[in-house]
Design a protein around this motif. Structure first.
Motif, PDB file in Angstrom:
ATOM      1  N   LEU A  22      -1.996  13.069  -6.248  1.00 33.22           N
ATOM      2  CA  LEU A  22      -2.937  12.136  -5.620  1.00 33.22           C
ATOM      3  C   LEU A  22      -2.609  10.747  -6.158  1.00 33.22           C
ATOM      4  CD1 LEU A  22      -5.702  12.550  -3.960  1.00 33.22           C
ATOM      5  CD2 LEU A  22      -6.795  12.062  -6.133  1.00 33.22           C
ATOM      6  N   LYS A  23      -2.458   9.769  -5.252  1.00 35.55           N
ATOM      7  CA  LYS A  23      -2.139   8.405  -5.707  1.00 35.55           C
ATOM      8  C   LYS A  23      -3.065   7.386  -5.079  1.00 35.55           C
ATOM      9  CE  LYS A  23       2.768   9.190  -6.532  1.00 35.55           C
ATOM     10  NZ  LYS A  23       4.155   8.847  -6.171  1.00 35.55           N
ATOM     11  N   VAL A  24      -3.579   6.511  -5.902  1.00 34.03           N
ATOM     12  CA  VAL A  24      -4.347   5.384  -5.405  1.00 34.03           C
ATOM     13  C   VAL A  24      -3.389   4.501  -4.603  1.00 34.03           C
ATOM     14  CG1 VAL A  24      -5.559   3.300  -6.154  1.00 34.03           C
ATOM     15  CG2 VAL A  24      -6.036   5.483  -7.264  1.00 34.03           C
ATOM     16  N   ASP A  35       0.873  -1.165   0.000  1.00 35.06           N
ATOM     17  CA  ASP A  35       0.000   0.000   0.000  1.00 35.06           C
ATOM     18  C   ASP A  35       0.918   1.225   0.000  1.00 35.06           C
ATOM     19  OD1 ASP A  35      -2.878   1.024   1.779  1.00 35.06           O
ATOM     20  OD2 ASP A  35      -1.090   2.263   1.610  1.00 35.06           O
ATOM     21  N   LYS A  36       0.712   2.130  -0.976  1.00 34.99           N
ATOM     22  CA  LYS A  36       1.655   3.248  -1.151  1.00 34.99           C
ATOM     23  C   LYS A  36       1.776   4.113   0.107  1.00 34.99           C
ATOM     24  CE  LYS A  36       1.175   3.787  -6.147  1.00 34.99           C
ATOM     25  NZ  LYS A  36       2.266   4.041  -7.068  1.00 34.99           N
ATOM     26  N   TYR A  37       0.665   4.299   0.833  1.00 37.23           N
ATOM     27  CA  TYR A  37       0.720   5.125   2.043  1.00 37.23           C
ATOM     28  C   TYR A  37       1.522   4.410   3.135  1.00 37.23           C
ATOM     29  CZ  TYR A  37      -0.622   7.858   6.098  1.00 37.23           C
ATOM     30  OH  TYR A  37      -0.580   8.612   7.245  1.00 37.23           O
ATOM     31  N   ASP A  88       2.623   2.158 -13.776  1.00 37.88           N
ATOM     32  CA  ASP A  88       2.761   2.972 -14.989  1.00 37.88           C
ATOM     33  C   ASP A  88       1.882   4.224 -14.952  1.00 37.88           C
ATOM     34  OD1 ASP A  88       4.552   1.153 -15.893  1.00 37.88           O
ATOM     35  OD2 ASP A  88       3.252   0.262 -17.415  1.00 37.88           O
ATOM     36  N   GLY A  89       1.794   4.827 -13.777  1.00 39.73           N
ATOM     37  CA  GLY A  89       1.035   6.071 -13.656  1.00 39.73           C
ATOM     38  C   GLY A  89      -0.475   5.875 -13.604  1.00 39.73           C
ATOM     39  N   GLN A  90      -0.962   4.626 -13.718  1.00 40.42           N
ATOM     40  CA  GLN A  90      -2.387   4.347 -13.548  1.00 40.42           C
ATOM     41  C   GLN A  90      -2.657   4.598 -12.074  1.00 40.42           C
ATOM     42  OE1 GLN A  90      -4.271   2.972 -16.197  1.00 40.42           O
ATOM     43  NE2 GLN A  90      -2.411   3.135 -17.405  1.00 40.42           N
ATOM     44  N   ARG A 132      15.767  15.345 -12.060  1.00 39.05           N
ATOM     45  CA  ARG A 132      15.864  14.081 -12.778  1.00 39.05           C
ATOM     46  C   ARG A 132      15.203  12.975 -11.971  1.00 39.05           C
ATOM     47  NH1 ARG A 132      21.986  13.321 -13.967  1.00 39.05           N
ATOM     48  NH2 ARG A 132      22.303  15.434 -13.235  1.00 39.05           N
ATOM     49  N   GLU A 133      14.775  11.916 -12.665  1.00 34.86           N
ATOM     50  CA  GLU A 133      14.322  10.714 -11.974  1.00 34.86           C
ATOM     51  C   GLU A 133      15.434   9.685 -12.066  1.00 34.86           C
ATOM     52  OE1 GLU A 133      10.202   9.422 -11.700  1.00 34.86           O
ATOM     53  OE2 GLU A 133       9.831  10.661 -13.463  1.00 34.86           O
ATOM     54  N   LEU A 134      15.716   9.045 -10.937  1.00 33.67           N
ATOM     55  CA  LEU A 134      16.754   8.028 -10.879  1.00 33.67           C
ATOM     56  C   LEU A 134      16.131   6.721 -10.407  1.00 33.67           C
ATOM     57  CD1 LEU A 134      19.484  10.155  -9.007  1.00 33.67           C
ATOM     58  CD2 LEU A 134      19.226   9.854 -11.480  1.00 33.67           C
ATOM     59  N   VAL A 149      -1.966  11.539  -0.581  1.00 31.51           N
ATOM     60  CA  VAL A 149      -1.639  12.800  -1.233  1.00 31.51           C
ATOM     61  C   VAL A 149      -0.192  13.120  -0.913  1.00 31.51           C
ATOM     62  CG1 VAL A 149      -2.256  15.227  -1.450  1.00 31.51           C
ATOM     63  CG2 VAL A 149      -3.981  13.575  -0.771  1.00 31.51           C
ATOM     64  N   GLU A 150       0.539  13.665  -1.889  1.00 35.51           N
ATOM     65  CA  GLU A 150       1.906  14.068  -1.577  1.00 35.51           C
ATOM     66  C   GLU A 150       2.266  15.350  -2.298  1.00 35.51           C
ATOM     67  OE1 GLU A 150       3.834  10.475  -2.834  1.00 35.51           O
ATOM     68  OE2 GLU A 150       4.523  11.435  -4.664  1.00 35.51           O
ATOM     69  N   GLU A 151       3.340  15.954  -1.833  1.00 34.67           N
ATOM     70  CA  GLU A 151       3.801  17.178  -2.488  1.00 34.67           C
ATOM     71  C   GLU A 151       4.274  16.833  -3.897  1.00 34.67           C
ATOM     72  OE1 GLU A 151       7.649  18.772  -1.262  1.00 34.67           O
ATOM     73  OE2 GLU A 151       8.132  16.874  -0.290  1.00 34.67           O
TER      74      GLU A 151
HETATM   75  P1  ADP Z   1       3.412   4.117 -10.414  1.00 35.75           P
HETATM   76  O1  ADP Z   1       3.273   3.169  -9.268  1.00 35.75           O
HETATM   77  O2  ADP Z   1       2.202   4.203 -11.267  1.00 35.75           O
HETATM   78  O3  ADP Z   1       4.685   3.894 -11.200  1.00 35.75           O
HETATM   79  P2  ADP Z   1       4.723   6.421  -9.284  1.00 35.75           P
HETATM   80  O4  ADP Z   1       4.530   6.857  -7.898  1.00 35.75           O
HETATM   81  O5  ADP Z   1       6.028   5.768  -9.611  1.00 35.75           O
HETATM   82  O6  ADP Z   1       3.501   5.539  -9.742  1.00 35.75           O
HETATM   83  O7  ADP Z   1       4.546   7.671 -10.234  1.00 35.75           O
HETATM   84  C1  ADP Z   1       4.698   7.605 -11.631  1.00 35.75           C
HETATM   85  C2  ADP Z   1       5.423   8.849 -12.126  1.00 35.75           C
HETATM   86  O8  ADP Z   1       4.674  10.016 -11.774  1.00 35.75           O
HETATM   87  C3  ADP Z   1       6.794   9.080 -11.531  1.00 35.75           C
HETATM   88  O9  ADP Z   1       7.762   8.329 -12.209  1.00 35.75           O
HETATM   89  C4  ADP Z   1       6.953  10.567 -11.721  1.00 35.75           C
HETATM   90  O10 ADP Z   1       7.315  10.880 -13.046  1.00 35.75           O
HETATM   91  C5  ADP Z   1       5.549  11.093 -11.458  1.00 35.75           C
HETATM   92  N1  ADP Z   1       5.408  11.426 -10.021  1.00 35.75           N
HETATM   93  C6  ADP Z   1       4.999  10.596  -9.048  1.00 35.75           C
HETATM   94  N2  ADP Z   1       4.994  11.201  -7.851  1.00 35.75           N
HETATM   95  C7  ADP Z   1       5.411  12.460  -8.050  1.00 35.75           C
HETATM   96  C8  ADP Z   1       5.643  13.589  -7.213  1.00 35.75           C
HETATM   97  N3  ADP Z   1       5.402  13.536  -5.904  1.00 35.75           N
HETATM   98  N4  ADP Z   1       6.106  14.720  -7.783  1.00 35.75           N
HETATM   99  C9  ADP Z   1       6.335  14.794  -9.121  1.00 35.75           C
HETATM  100  N5  ADP Z   1       6.128  13.777  -9.962  1.00 35.75           N
HETATM  101  C10 ADP Z   1       5.685  12.613  -9.457  1.00 35.75           C
END
Ligand code: ADP
Length: 386
Positions: A140-142, A105-107, A148-150, A183-185, A175-177
């Motif tokens: 906002l994240k489920v 669970d992401k939270y 893949d962003g779903q 860059r994403e690593l 919810v997050e900031e």
């Molecule tokens: P998933 O489980 O669908 O991969 P992620 O949490 O990895 O979800 O988010 C997918 C993408 O959304 C990340 O790779 C990033 O590009 C963008 N993202 C997610 N969270 C944030 C955030 N807090 N701030 C900015 N971009 C975000």
């Protein structure tokens, strides 16, 4: 534990991550037994035996356990509670169910990462949002089953927040900031039964619209950042007592701060380059870890590599043979095609890896990065319709 002899490895999930275990399984002499719902799933063709059932079907996993020595995961969308009685009865899950408990669970995952002292973006639940100092944009994240962003929504206004929350129909969210990352690593790390931890080179990923388009290894980061991320990975895997391999996704802020975005408790798309570019692929590493073998070397076998995802760009049943052949005509392109029969936009259908050879060692990191980027663009220009 540790003394057990492994011949048959059970895998929950039969997508491309399981399919890519085939080469290493064959080399190490393991049979793969796979639990996956559909006949057309990529790993069906490489499995010694298949239990056709949904990932979360624990009764099917009981069947799976009867025909393998250890069970690992290529998909974590499982029913953890329903699997627990199996573990109690002695079925060996690697990683163990206890390791997965705070991660699904992401939270809860964020809370766990914070609790063990890892740097994460500021986060909360929707219920407590109004009492906190949160500004737009926010994300906002489920909480479960996102990929893949779903299930990830970037929110600009309070009206949008309300409308998105409403459209989710009571599904739990966090919810997050919004992190304005530079860059994403990402990094892969594995831990063995004896507690040895190995960490792969940190890669840079490019994920517009929240789906990974390509990954460059190694990322053009300082040795300090590489060391900091290695420490994060080692701390996480050791604290959890993982046996297996994990993917860790991170943000690098313009101020040089590293934040952990997400943990994948399995092999990961950002580690696909290891198949062609490292001494031990992430798939072999997973098998070595879960079978109780010593881990392998995470070293690059080349100067650098780029992995480009071949994403669906339409709804179709095509196999894109012509395009794949066009890509394969370039000898340095290593094409991996997952054999999916149901194509939709954004679906991962395959990937191409291209290596920079040692002869190019004189290149400065900046030029090397530029070259890899140009290769990524070349792959994409062949793959995507103009
Ligand atoms: P998933 O489980 O669908 O991969 P992620 O949490 O990895 O979800 O988010 C997918 C993408 O959304 C990340 O790779 C990033 O590009 C963008 N993202 C997610 N969270 C944030 C955030 N807090 N701030 C900015 N971009 C975000």
């Amino acid at each position: 534990m540790g003394q057990m002899t492994v011949k048959r490895v059970g895998v929950i999930g039969g997508g491309q991550l399981a399919w890519m275990m085939a080469g290493a399984a064959q080399r190490l002499g393991f049979d793969l037994v796979i639990q996956t719902p559909q006949k057309g799933d990529p790993a069906v063709s490489i499995a010694t035996e298949v239990i056709f059932a949904p990932i979360e079907d624990a009764a099917a996993t009981a069947q799976l356990s009867a025909c393998c020595d250890v069970i690992t995961f290529e998909n974590e969308f499982i029913d953890l509670e329903a699997l627990k009685p199996l573990e109690t009865k002695g079925v060996c899950f690697r990683p163990s169910l206890g390791v997965l408990t705070p991660l699904l669970d992401k939270y809860q995952q964020r809370s766990y990462l914070q609790q063990i002292g890892l740097p994460v973006p500021k986060f909360t639940t929707l219920e407590t949002l109004s009492s906190l100092d949160f500004s737009f944009p926010m994300v906002l994240k489920v909480r479960r089953h996102g990929y893949d962003g779903q299930g990830t929504f970037i929110i600009q206004t309070s009206q949008e927040l309300e409308a998105t929350a409403k459209s989710l129909n009571g599904v739990e969210v966090m919810v997050e900031e919004f992190v304005p990352f530079e860059r994403e690593l990402a990094v892969m790390a594995a831990r063995s039964v004896t507690g040895e931890v190995v960490v792969y080179p940190v890669v840079e990923t490019y994920q517009p619209d929240q789906v990974c388009r390509w990954a460059i290894a190694p990322g053009d980061i300082s040795t300090e950042i590489q060391a900091e991320i290695e420490q994060i990975a080692t701390h996480l895997l050791t604290q959890l007592g993982v046996v297996g391999i994990f993917g860790i996704e991170l943000f690098l802020t313009p101020q040089g701060q590293v934040l952990v975005n997400e943990i994948a408790p399995r092999t990961h798309n950002s580690g696909h380059y290891t198949l062609d570019a490292c001494e031990t692929s992430q798939f072999e590493m997973q098998l070595r870890a879960v079978a109780g073998l010593p881990l392998g070397s995470t070293q690059l076998n080349c100067l650098g590599a780029v992995m480009v995802n071949l994403l669906g760009y339409e709804y179709s049943q095509q196999d894109y043979l012509e395009k794949r052949q066009k890509l394969s005509e370039i000898p340095s392109f290593h094409v991996h095609w997952y054999g999916k029969t149901d194509v939709r936009p954004g679906r991962k259908l395959g990937h191409v890896t291209v290596l920079l050879e040692e002869t190019e060692a004189i290149l400065s990191p900046k030029i090397r990065q530029q070259q890899l980027l140009e290769i990524a663009q070349q792959v994409e220009s062949i793959w995507y319709p103009s």
